[in-house]
Design a protein around this motif. Structure first.
Motif, PDB file in Angstrom:
ATOM      1  N   GLN A 103       0.914  -1.168   0.118  1.00  0.00           N
ATOM      2  CA  GLN A 103      -0.076  -0.207   0.451  1.00  0.00           C
ATOM      3  C   GLN A 103       0.941   0.972  -0.254  1.00  0.00           C
ATOM      4  O   GLN A 103       0.613   2.234  -0.659  1.00  0.00           O
ATOM      5  CB  GLN A 103      -1.081  -0.086   1.103  1.00  0.00           C
ATOM      6  CG  GLN A 103      -2.388  -0.742   1.243  1.00  0.00           C
ATOM      7  CD  GLN A 103      -2.958  -1.735   2.429  1.00  0.00           C
ATOM      8  OE1 GLN A 103      -4.209  -0.815   2.740  1.00  0.00           O
ATOM      9  NE2 GLN A 103      -2.480  -1.737   3.070  1.00  0.00           N
ATOM     10  N   ARG A 110      -1.697  -8.274   3.127  1.00  0.00           N
ATOM     11  CA  ARG A 110      -1.568  -7.871   1.897  1.00  0.00           C
ATOM     12  C   ARG A 110      -0.695  -8.284   0.934  1.00  0.00           C
ATOM     13  O   ARG A 110      -0.131  -8.473   0.947  1.00  0.00           O
ATOM     14  CB  ARG A 110      -2.001  -6.380   1.775  1.00  0.00           C
ATOM     15  CG  ARG A 110      -3.149  -5.105   1.036  1.00  0.00           C
ATOM     16  CD  ARG A 110      -3.863  -5.686   0.560  1.00  0.00           C
ATOM     17  NE  ARG A 110      -5.298  -5.700   1.427  1.00  0.00           N
ATOM     18  CZ  ARG A 110      -5.323  -5.028   2.266  1.00  0.00           C
ATOM     19  NH1 ARG A 110      -6.186  -4.104   1.296  1.00  0.00           N
ATOM     20  NH2 ARG A 110      -6.778  -5.135   2.772  1.00  0.00           N
ATOM     21  N   ASN A 111      -1.792  -8.786  -0.082  1.00  0.00           N
ATOM     22  CA  ASN A 111      -1.233  -9.642  -0.902  1.00  0.00           C
ATOM     23  C   ASN A 111       0.030  -8.428  -2.170  1.00  0.00           C
ATOM     24  O   ASN A 111      -0.393  -6.708  -1.543  1.00  0.00           O
ATOM     25  CB  ASN A 111      -2.202  -9.645  -2.594  1.00  0.00           C
ATOM     26  CG  ASN A 111      -3.607 -10.930  -2.244  1.00  0.00           C
ATOM     27  OD1 ASN A 111      -3.236 -11.241  -0.707  1.00  0.00           O
ATOM     28  ND2 ASN A 111      -4.567 -10.911  -2.886  1.00  0.00           N
ATOM     29  N   GLY A 116       0.119  -7.763  -4.651  1.00  0.00           N
ATOM     30  CA  GLY A 116       0.134  -7.015  -5.990  1.00  0.00           C
ATOM     31  C   GLY A 116      -0.925  -6.125  -5.380  1.00  0.00           C
ATOM     32  O   GLY A 116      -1.548  -5.096  -6.461  1.00  0.00           O
ATOM     33  N   LEU A 117      -1.239  -6.292  -4.343  1.00  0.00           N
ATOM     34  CA  LEU A 117      -2.716  -5.270  -4.381  1.00  0.00           C
ATOM     35  C   LEU A 117      -4.180  -5.218  -3.738  1.00  0.00           C
ATOM     36  O   LEU A 117      -4.953  -5.310  -3.629  1.00  0.00           O
ATOM     37  CB  LEU A 117      -2.682  -3.848  -4.603  1.00  0.00           C
ATOM     38  CG  LEU A 117      -1.468  -3.141  -3.444  1.00  0.00           C
ATOM     39  CD1 LEU A 117      -1.243  -1.801  -3.888  1.00  0.00           C
ATOM     40  CD2 LEU A 117      -1.661  -2.867  -1.865  1.00  0.00           C
ATOM     41  N   ASP A 118      -3.915  -6.479  -5.435  1.00  0.00           N
ATOM     42  CA  ASP A 118      -5.270  -6.468  -5.869  1.00  0.00           C
ATOM     43  C   ASP A 118      -5.956  -8.042  -4.827  1.00  0.00           C
ATOM     44  O   ASP A 118      -5.332  -9.175  -4.552  1.00  0.00           O
ATOM     45  CB  ASP A 118      -5.724  -7.399  -7.509  1.00  0.00           C
ATOM     46  CG  ASP A 118      -5.079  -6.609  -8.220  1.00  0.00           C
ATOM     47  OD1 ASP A 118      -5.787  -4.973  -7.961  1.00  0.00           O
ATOM     48  OD2 ASP A 118      -4.614  -6.713  -9.206  1.00  0.00           O
ATOM     49  N   PHE A 119      -7.634  -7.724  -4.748  1.00  0.00           N
ATOM     50  CA  PHE A 119      -7.942  -9.266  -4.270  1.00  0.00           C
ATOM     51  C   PHE A 119      -7.765 -10.593  -5.584  1.00  0.00           C
ATOM     52  O   PHE A 119      -8.088  -9.921  -6.652  1.00  0.00           O
ATOM     53  CB  PHE A 119      -9.330  -8.667  -4.246  1.00  0.00           C
ATOM     54  CG  PHE A 119     -10.373 -10.123  -3.668  1.00  0.00           C
ATOM     55  CD1 PHE A 119     -10.870  -9.743  -2.256  1.00  0.00           C
ATOM     56  CD2 PHE A 119     -10.633 -10.499  -4.489  1.00  0.00           C
ATOM     57  CE1 PHE A 119     -11.410 -11.074  -1.521  1.00  0.00           C
ATOM     58  CE2 PHE A 119     -11.532 -11.801  -3.607  1.00  0.00           C
ATOM     59  CZ  PHE A 119     -11.709 -12.600  -2.376  1.00  0.00           C
ATOM     60  N   VAL A 120      -7.663 -11.261  -5.008  1.00  0.00           N
ATOM     61  CA  VAL A 120      -6.854 -12.183  -5.932  1.00  0.00           C
ATOM     62  C   VAL A 120      -8.260 -13.402  -6.156  1.00  0.00           C
ATOM     63  O   VAL A 120      -8.343 -13.844  -4.714  1.00  0.00           O
ATOM     64  CB  VAL A 120      -5.749 -13.102  -6.306  1.00  0.00           C
ATOM     65  CG1 VAL A 120      -4.787 -11.919  -6.688  1.00  0.00           C
ATOM     66  CG2 VAL A 120      -5.388 -13.883  -4.431  1.00  0.00           C
ATOM     67  N   CYS A 121      -8.570 -13.613  -6.835  1.00  0.00           N
ATOM     68  CA  CYS A 121      -9.922 -14.914  -6.802  1.00  0.00           C
ATOM     69  C   CYS A 121      -9.285 -15.646  -8.424  1.00  0.00           C
ATOM     70  O   CYS A 121      -9.501 -15.387  -9.522  1.00  0.00           O
ATOM     71  CB  CYS A 121     -10.986 -13.519  -6.982  1.00  0.00           C
ATOM     72  SG  CYS A 121     -12.623 -14.281  -6.756  1.00  0.00           S
ATOM     73  N   HIS A 127      -7.619 -11.653  -0.265  1.00  0.00           N
ATOM     74  CA  HIS A 127      -7.062  -9.734  -0.348  1.00  0.00           C
ATOM     75  C   HIS A 127      -5.848  -9.633   0.650  1.00  0.00           C
ATOM     76  O   HIS A 127      -4.516  -9.105   0.511  1.00  0.00           O
ATOM     77  CB  HIS A 127      -7.820  -9.115   0.426  1.00  0.00           C
ATOM     78  CG  HIS A 127      -8.223  -7.759  -0.934  1.00  0.00           C
ATOM     79  ND1 HIS A 127      -8.370  -6.406  -0.757  1.00  0.00           N
ATOM     80  CD2 HIS A 127      -6.410  -7.225  -1.545  1.00  0.00           C
ATOM     81  CE1 HIS A 127      -7.792  -5.374  -0.915  1.00  0.00           C
ATOM     82  NE2 HIS A 127      -6.932  -5.816  -1.870  1.00  0.00           N
ATOM     83  N   ASN A 177      -0.032 -13.556  -4.225  1.00  0.00           N
ATOM     84  CA  ASN A 177      -0.315 -13.378  -3.670  1.00  0.00           C
ATOM     85  C   ASN A 177       1.098 -12.493  -3.362  1.00  0.00           C
ATOM     86  O   ASN A 177       1.469 -11.836  -2.302  1.00  0.00           O
ATOM     87  CB  ASN A 177      -1.229 -13.850  -2.605  1.00  0.00           C
ATOM     88  CG  ASN A 177      -0.587 -15.002  -2.253  1.00  0.00           C
ATOM     89  OD1 ASN A 177       0.186 -14.644  -2.022  1.00  0.00           O
ATOM     90  ND2 ASN A 177      -2.149 -15.052  -1.306  1.00  0.00           N
TER      91      ASN A 177
END
Lengths: 80, 220
Positions: A17, B104-105, B107-112, B143, B172
């Protein structure tokens, strides 16, 4: 008394972040903004009237819940 | 054979894992609300996926301190088999039953989506349904699945064979591609991917069926 706890990621722990904020700042033209780290601040009121006792209680709160010592550091300020 | 699933506010895979356990045992698990203080006697306990307490403070942090968890920790320390999937893994790390933390991942993305995992330890009660070196496809949906521990801890975990599952293509940023981890006694496992979501071809995959079949056989 009031307490203010500042929680930050330990040095060396990846802060994605913070990195995203740094990129956004660069995109806005804030050249030279580096080393961005994101943390959190928790404020609370305490029944204690003695600063030492208040600090000890908040220290225990940090150890048990407010911070995760695996990846986070914390700093406690006791405010009158 | 009796199993139990702990349900927290905002658990959302509790019914999925209940179906998986019922498929493996023939009996529906007991669902235990987080506010209870006593656990029913069971042969196998599960902490489900979800977003307990809205992921407030840190993922799993509030759930780890909820009333039922004192009993869960006591049971696990006494040797009861316990699995934590996704949010359950985060909760296990927050309780200290497993080392490290899930951040937190990277790459910041929620991975799904589906990920391929490699089985690195087939001797655990949880992974005995597979062979070492097997590849399995389980879905992920998180996430905060970026496993972190210091190098010394990671070396020890690897040396002791406690990394049971690894990502083939790390989604992640997890240290050493860790997807699933065992405690030192081998009775507790945490993993981010969801074996309970792939227990039948009707659900798009059945690679998880052997997971539950294997562990239920082991604890029977």
């Amino acid at each position: 008394m009031k307490a203010k706890i500042t929680i930050t990621l330990k040095n060396g722990v990846l802060d994605p972040q913070g990195a995203a904020i740094e990129n956004a700042l660069a995109g806005l033209g804030f050249d030279g903004a580096a080393g961005v780290r994101q943390g959190k601040v928790i404020e609370l009121k305490l029944a204690e009237t003695d600063e030492g006792a208040a600090r000890a209680k908040v220290e225990e709160m940090c150890q048990k819940l407010l911070a995760n010592p695996v990846m986070e550091n914390y700093a406690i300020e006791i405010l009158a | 054979m009796k199993t139990a699933v702990i349900v927290f506010p905002a658990s959302n895979c509790d019914r999925d894992i209940a179906v998986a356990l019922e498929q493996a045992t023939g009996t529906a698990p007991e669902m235990v609300w987080h506010g209870q203080t006593e656990l029913p006697d069971a042969d196998f306990y599960a902490l489900p996926g979800g977003f307990s307490y809205g992921d407030y403070l840190r993922a799993g942090a509030m759930a780890a301190k909820s009333p039922i968890m004192r009993a869960v920790i006591d049971k696990a320390k006494a040797g009861a088999p316990l699995i934590g999937v996704c949010n359950g893994f985060q909760i296990l790390c927050e309780t200290g039953l497993l080392p490290g933390a899930l951040m937190r991942n990277a790459g910041l993305d929620f991975v799904c989506g589906d990920v391929t995992l490699r089985v690195d330890n087939d001797q655990s009660i949880f992974t005995r349904g597979y062979a070492k070196g097997d590849y399995v496809n389980f879905p992920v949906a998180h996430h905060d699945g970026n496993y972190f521990a210091d190098d010394e801890t990671l070396d020890r975990l690897e040396g002791e064979g406690r990394v049971a599952l690894r990502y083939v293509d790390n989604p992640n940023g997890s240290a050493r591609d860790i997807a699933g981890l065992l405690n030192d006694a081998g009775n507790v496992m945490g993993l981010m991917p969801h074996p309970e979501r792939v227990i039948s071809p009707l659900l798009g995959g059945a690679d998880g069926a052997a997971f539950f079949k294997g562990v239920i056989e082991a604890v029977s």
